[in-house]
Structure formats: C-alpha cells, structure tokens
Design a protein around this motif. Sequence first.
Motif, short mmCIF file in Angstrom:
data_model
loop_
_atom_site.label_atom_id
_atom_site.label_comp_id
_atom_site.label_asym_id
_atom_site.label_seq_id
_atom_site.Cartn_x
_atom_site.Cartn_y
_atom_site.Cartn_z
N LEU A 178 68.75 49.39 0.29
CA LEU A 178 69.28 48.04 0.39
C LEU A 178 69.89 47.79 1.77
CD1 LEU A 178 70.88 47.64 -3.14
CD2 LEU A 178 68.79 46.56 -2.30
N LEU A 179 70.60 48.79 2.30
CA LEU A 179 71.17 48.63 3.63
C LEU A 179 70.08 48.61 4.68
CD1 LEU A 179 73.52 48.43 5.59
CD2 LEU A 179 73.74 50.93 5.50
N ALA A 180 69.08 49.46 4.56
CA ALA A 180 67.99 49.49 5.54
C ALA A 180 67.27 48.15 5.60
CB ALA A 180 67.00 50.61 5.19
N LEU A 181 67.03 47.54 4.45
CA LEU A 181 66.39 46.23 4.42
C LEU A 181 67.24 45.19 5.15
CD1 LEU A 181 65.09 46.25 0.75
CD2 LEU A 181 63.66 46.23 2.81
N ALA A 182 68.54 45.24 4.92
CA ALA A 182 69.44 44.29 5.56
C ALA A 182 69.50 44.50 7.07
CB ALA A 182 70.84 44.41 4.94
N VAL A 183 69.52 45.75 7.49
CA VAL A 183 69.59 46.05 8.93
C VAL A 183 68.30 45.65 9.63
CG1 VAL A 183 69.71 47.95 10.59
CG2 VAL A 183 71.33 47.85 8.70
N LEU A 184 67.15 45.95 9.04
CA LEU A 184 65.88 45.56 9.64
C LEU A 184 65.76 44.04 9.70
CD1 LEU A 184 63.34 48.16 8.21
CD2 LEU A 184 64.25 48.01 10.53
N ALA A 185 66.30 43.35 8.70
CA ALA A 185 66.29 41.89 8.75
C ALA A 185 67.15 41.38 9.91
CB ALA A 185 66.80 41.33 7.42
N ALA A 186 68.27 42.07 10.16
CA ALA A 186 69.13 41.67 11.28
C ALA A 186 68.41 41.85 12.62
CB ALA A 186 70.42 42.49 11.26
N PHE A 187 67.66 42.93 12.77
CA PHE A 187 66.93 43.16 14.03
C PHE A 187 65.71 42.25 14.14
CE2 PHE A 187 69.39 47.08 14.29
CZ PHE A 187 69.57 47.21 15.66
N GLY A 188 65.10 41.92 13.01
CA GLY A 188 63.95 41.01 13.02
C GLY A 188 62.87 41.44 13.99
N ASP A 189 62.38 40.48 14.78
CA ASP A 189 61.28 40.79 15.70
C ASP A 189 61.75 41.33 17.05
OD1 ASP A 189 62.37 38.54 16.87
OD2 ASP A 189 60.57 37.30 16.70
N SER A 190 63.04 41.70 17.14
CA SER A 190 63.53 42.28 18.41
C SER A 190 63.10 43.73 18.58
CB SER A 190 65.06 42.18 18.48
OG SER A 190 65.68 43.04 17.53
N ILE A 191 62.67 44.37 17.48
CA ILE A 191 62.19 45.75 17.56
C ILE A 191 60.86 45.88 16.82
CG2 ILE A 191 64.50 46.74 17.76
CD1 ILE A 191 64.31 47.52 14.79
#
Length: 301
Positions: A109-122
């Motif tokens: 759940l945290l990984a999904l939230a963190v990847l959403a925060a980074f979005g297309d920047s990585i």
Amino acid sequence: MSTPQTAILPEHMTACIVIEANAASTDMAKIKAACRQSLQRLQQHRALQPEAKLGMCIGFGDAVWQSLRQPGEGLDLKPFAPLGKGLAPATQHDIAIHIQSLSHGANMLLALAVLAAFGDSIRPADETHGFRLREERGYDGFVDGTENPEGADRCPIGIIAEPNLDAGGSYLLLQKYRHDLHKWAKITEEQQANVIGRSKHSNEELPSEQRLPTSHLGRVDLKENGQGLKIIRQSLPYGNASGEQGLMFIAYCARLRNIEQQLLSMFGELDGKTDLLLSKISTAISGSYYFVPSQERLADL
C-alpha cells in the motif's frame, strides 16, 4: 539534530519492497516534490497500520545526487563499478526506494502511494519483494546476518554522525544474488559449512584454524586498524516457488568504504581469491550505490 530515514536501523523486519528507478528528465523539481509527498505518505500509512512498523528510505545514485547535494554531503558516493572481471555486474540507477515492515500488505500500500507521488518523474527499472524465512535463515539453510550489529551499536555504524554536514545520512548498497539451490543441494552439509564458515544448525563460527580463507566469513569479516569493518544489513530472501530464488542484499553504512572493502574481498579484487559462495550457490545479478540523506534533508532538497 538530524534524523535518519526509517528503514536503516529497525531490526528483524519480515518483508521489504525494493524499487530502483531512473529519473525521467534532468528537471529535479518533480522528484523533489515527490520526496516530500512520500514522507507524508509514510506518516499516513504508519498511522493507519502502526503494528506493521513501516519504514522507508529514498536514496540517490551519484548522477542525480550531484544535482541535489550541497557542499559536503555524501562526498564518498560513486557509481557502482563491475567487480571480479564481471562476477559483480554494475546496474546503477538514479533512485532507490526501500520499504520494509512486518507486513507485506502494508509495504504494498505504501509502495503504491509513493510511486503515485513520483508519477512520470521516474521510470522504474526493477522491483523486488523480499520476505523473512524461518529462524531468519536464507534459502541455503544458514542464519543470515549473524554479525549484524544490534541495539545501540547500530547507529554509529549505519548513520553519519554530527557535526558532519550530511549527518543523519547513510550510504546504501543494493545487490541482488540469484541462488542455484539444485547445485547447493548436491554438496554435503559439512562442505556447505566450509563455504559459509559457520555450522548450519547451531550457527557457530568454525574454529579459525579450520575456517577456509575463501569461506564467506573469511571474505567479509574484515578489520582495519584493529576495528571491524561493520555494516548494517537489511537483506531478505526473494523469489518464486516455481522460478528464481535468491537474496536481496541491502546494506547501509556511515562509510561507503566498509561496504566497498567487503565487496572487493568477496570478488577477488584484493588478493585474487573469491568468495566460495560465488561458485557454490550465488550469482550477483545487480549492483548499485546510493546516498540516503536524513529525513530533514530529504524534505528540504
């Protein structure tokens, strides 16, 4: 006072997710904002599942850290270089996200939230899910990380101390090892103990006169000026029952040198002798170095 990120010091965590990624552009504004948002997401998820003891570190490879650092921060960081004539490949990436806890579900759940925060920047390049096996043993049947510092001994080894400009930070090695368990099963338990340098069931060091210099213990139990070159290990096994199994090696240290010297010894760069693990069970398939700044520095890149 600087505060280390929260996946470095906790002991005996049972699950992890490691994501390595590359920056999508040279514009760091989105990545800086994502780091701040990720810290907020961590706090939210820790409040939702306090029993999971969630922790997270975000680290940066040398190419990106050069554009984020201030003078005096993470000066020892370098790109990971191949070792042992290809035995340890370099797969250096720009950003590492290490999430660990007592719950794989909380990690997800945290990984999904963190990847959403980074979005297309990585652009994620690799994602590995690790988990604790019984009695903290690896697939090889031996207890993993026996020499890991414990309790109050962990902070001086894993965290850069005040008054350094990068206090609260740490150096991180991520290195994935694939295991050949069929090959390992073909040698006797005594031979396995000689490879590791420890007994299998009682987890006792073999006597020094009996221990092979190319055993794993013989390669990584190093001293410099009478002091052991210790590291903080957060490694966990990874894999699928029907596919690949191995170890996600995760090491933190206040000095990159401690990590690097162990690798140089394992892969024959110091004296031409390589760790027996590399011929009997393990193959290194990745390798990256990162600098993990303090929580305060991450929030104020």
